[in-house]
Design an enzyme around this catalytic site. Structure first.
Site, PDB file in Angstrom:
ATOM      1  N   ARG A   1      -4.573  -4.639 -16.835  1.00  0.00           N
ATOM      2  CA  ARG A   1      -4.386  -5.098 -15.441  1.00  0.00           C
ATOM      3  C   ARG A   1      -4.988  -6.481 -15.219  1.00  0.00           C
ATOM      4  NH1 ARG A   1      -4.851   0.138 -11.493  1.00  0.00           N
ATOM      5  NH2 ARG A   1      -3.175   1.311 -12.431  1.00  0.00           N
TER       6      ARG A   1
ATOM      7  N   ASP B   1      -8.277  -1.134   5.310  1.00  0.00           N
ATOM      8  CA  ASP B   1      -8.234  -1.120   3.843  1.00  0.00           C
ATOM      9  C   ASP B   1      -9.004  -2.333   3.334  1.00  0.00           C
ATOM     10  OD1 ASP B   1      -6.245   0.569   1.776  1.00  0.00           O
ATOM     11  OD2 ASP B   1      -7.003  -1.310   0.957  1.00  0.00           O
TER      12      ASP B   1
HETATM   13  C1  LIG Z   1      -4.530   5.799  -3.244  1.00  0.00           C
HETATM   14  S1  LIG Z   1      -4.592   4.815  -1.789  1.00  0.00           S
HETATM   15  C2  LIG Z   1      -4.586   6.099  -0.552  1.00  0.00           C
HETATM   16  C3  LIG Z   1      -3.720   5.748   0.640  1.00  0.00           C
HETATM   17  C4  LIG Z   1      -3.616   6.859   1.704  1.00  0.00           C
HETATM   18  N1  LIG Z   1      -4.891   7.172   2.265  1.00  0.00           N
HETATM   19  C5  LIG Z   1      -2.957   8.096   1.133  1.00  0.00           C
HETATM   20  O1  LIG Z   1      -3.626   9.086   0.872  1.00  0.00           O
HETATM   21  O2  LIG Z   1      -1.741   8.064   0.937  1.00  0.00           O
HETATM   22  C6  LIG Z   1      -6.307   4.284  -1.787  1.00  0.00           C
HETATM   23  C7  LIG Z   1      -6.576   3.064  -0.911  1.00  0.00           C
HETATM   24  O3  LIG Z   1      -7.993   2.929  -0.753  1.00  0.00           O
HETATM   25  C8  LIG Z   1      -8.308   1.557  -0.738  1.00  0.00           C
HETATM   26  N2  LIG Z   1      -9.729   1.387  -1.091  1.00  0.00           N
HETATM   27  C9  LIG Z   1     -10.317   1.552  -2.296  1.00  0.00           C
HETATM   28  N3  LIG Z   1     -11.624   1.263  -2.210  1.00  0.00           N
HETATM   29  C10 LIG Z   1     -11.872   0.922  -0.927  1.00  0.00           C
HETATM   30  C11 LIG Z   1     -13.039   0.516  -0.217  1.00  0.00           C
HETATM   31  N4  LIG Z   1     -14.225   0.403  -0.813  1.00  0.00           N
HETATM   32  N5  LIG Z   1     -12.922   0.242   1.100  1.00  0.00           N
HETATM   33  C12 LIG Z   1     -11.722   0.348   1.718  1.00  0.00           C
HETATM   34  N6  LIG Z   1     -10.584   0.716   1.105  1.00  0.00           N
HETATM   35  C13 LIG Z   1     -10.658   0.999  -0.204  1.00  0.00           C
HETATM   36  C14 LIG Z   1      -7.355   0.945  -1.755  1.00  0.00           C
HETATM   37  O4  LIG Z   1      -7.163  -0.444  -1.528  1.00  0.00           O
HETATM   38  C15 LIG Z   1      -6.074   1.763  -1.518  1.00  0.00           C
HETATM   39  O5  LIG Z   1      -5.194   1.125  -0.647  1.00  0.00           O
END
Ligand SMILES: C[S@@+](CC[C@H](N)C(=O)[O-])C[C@H]1O[C@@H](n2cnc3c(N)ncnc32)[C@H](O)[C@@H]1O
Length: 282
Positions: A47, A153
């Site tokens: 990545r 996010d």
């Molecule tokens: C797998 S997605 C989940 C999206 C949605 N909640 C769902 O369940 O469909 C995880 C998201 O968490 C965000 N994320 C990861 N670490 C984070 C952090 N420390 N603070 C805020 N967002 C975060 C990522 O950018 C990503 O968009």
């Protein structure tokens, strides 16, 4: 140096050493709580090679130096973007939406009170828009002042996509297509159809950039916090702290939803288990 040995030298310099991998893990953990475990080296390397290529760098040592010297911290954000997963979908884990429809909305309707929701880790917007659509369907008279949805996010690119609210036909789930399509406007037919979420639904959601492991500017209290499929990438200590902070921001009688493959530990005993991935602040 002939062409072959140059190619070999380039390939070698692209090696990610164990100490470079540890440095990257530490940076990512400190910045956003994401835990990259051993065994993920090749994934991380693959990545990050995209970032190296984008920046015109030819080794991971150059990349780490670049990160170190980048006072804007922009590259750290881009690195986190490529290392996190943004997988999401409309009405994902439908039991949650069924719970909102059958348990939460009738109570809100009875009480005539306003309600606030927080989609924490909202990715490209499918989660908060699904929630807004459900509220609009269940409480048609509702306006954006009575029901407010905050969606946050850490990733700027996913937030840009969420705000644009434009989706392709492929992301429309078969099961809830008719419900979703009621709130979509076709903005392009060819070469492939594209849809935008209706203005009414979009107005109900406010997007903001927020790192969950930083300070939170909002006060709450929220009726519902959804933090689904986000904490799964954090370690036990970070999860514990986050769950405590969610508890503080919820109303009494408010709910916390986590992803269906996640559960709260016994240290989160203040929350009452309601059903899989649904917890109540009593
Ligand atoms: C797998 S997605 C989940 C999206 C949605 N909640 C769902 O369940 O469909 C995880 C998201 O968490 C965000 N994320 C990861 N670490 C984070 C952090 N420390 N603070 C805020 N967002 C975060 C990522 O950018 C990503 O968009």
């Amino acid at each position: 140096m002939n062409t072959d040995s140059f190619a070999q030298a380039t390939q070698n310099s692209m090696q990610l050493s164990p100490s470079q991998f540890s440095q990257i893990c530490r940076l990512v953990y400190e910045r956003c709580g994401l835990c990259l475990q051993n065994g993920k080296e090749s994934l991380v390397k693959a990545r990050l090679l995209k970032r190296l290529k984008h920046l015109g760098l030819t080794s991971f040592s150059e990349y780490l130096k670049y990160l170190d010297e980048d006072r804007s911290m922009k590259e750290l954000g881009s690195m986190i973007d490529v290392l996190t997963t943004n997988k999401t979908s409309f009405f994902r884990e439908f039991q949650h939406f069924e719970f909102i429809r059958s348990q939460m909305l009738p109570k809100l309707m009875e009480s005539h009170s306003s309600a606030t929701f927080w989609s924490a880790g909202c990715s490209t917007g499918e989660e908060p828009y699904s929630l807004a659509i459900l509220i609009k369907e269940g409480l048609p008279e509702v306006n954006s002042k009575q029901c407010r949805i905050l969606a946050t996010d850490i990733s700027h690119p996913v937030l840009d996509r969420a705000r644009a609210a434009v989706y392709s036909e492929e992301v429309i789930p078969k099961d809830n297509a008719s419900l979703l399509k009621k709130h979509l406007i076709r903005i392009q037919s060819k070469p492939a159809p594209l849809y935008r979420i209706s203005d009414e639904v979009r107005k109900m959601v406010q997007f903001a950039h927020l790192n969950l492991t930083d300070r939170w500017p909002m006060q709450g209290p929220f009726n519902l916090i959804l933090c689904r499929n986000v904490m799964i990438y954090f370690d036990q200590e970070t999860r514990k702290k986050l769950v405590r902070r969610f508890w503080e921001l919820l109303k009494h009688g408010g709910h916390l939803f986590v992803g269906h493959s996640e559960s709260l530990t016994s240290s989160s005993a203040e929350f009452k288990y309601v059903q899989p991935a649904v917890y109540l602040k009593q």
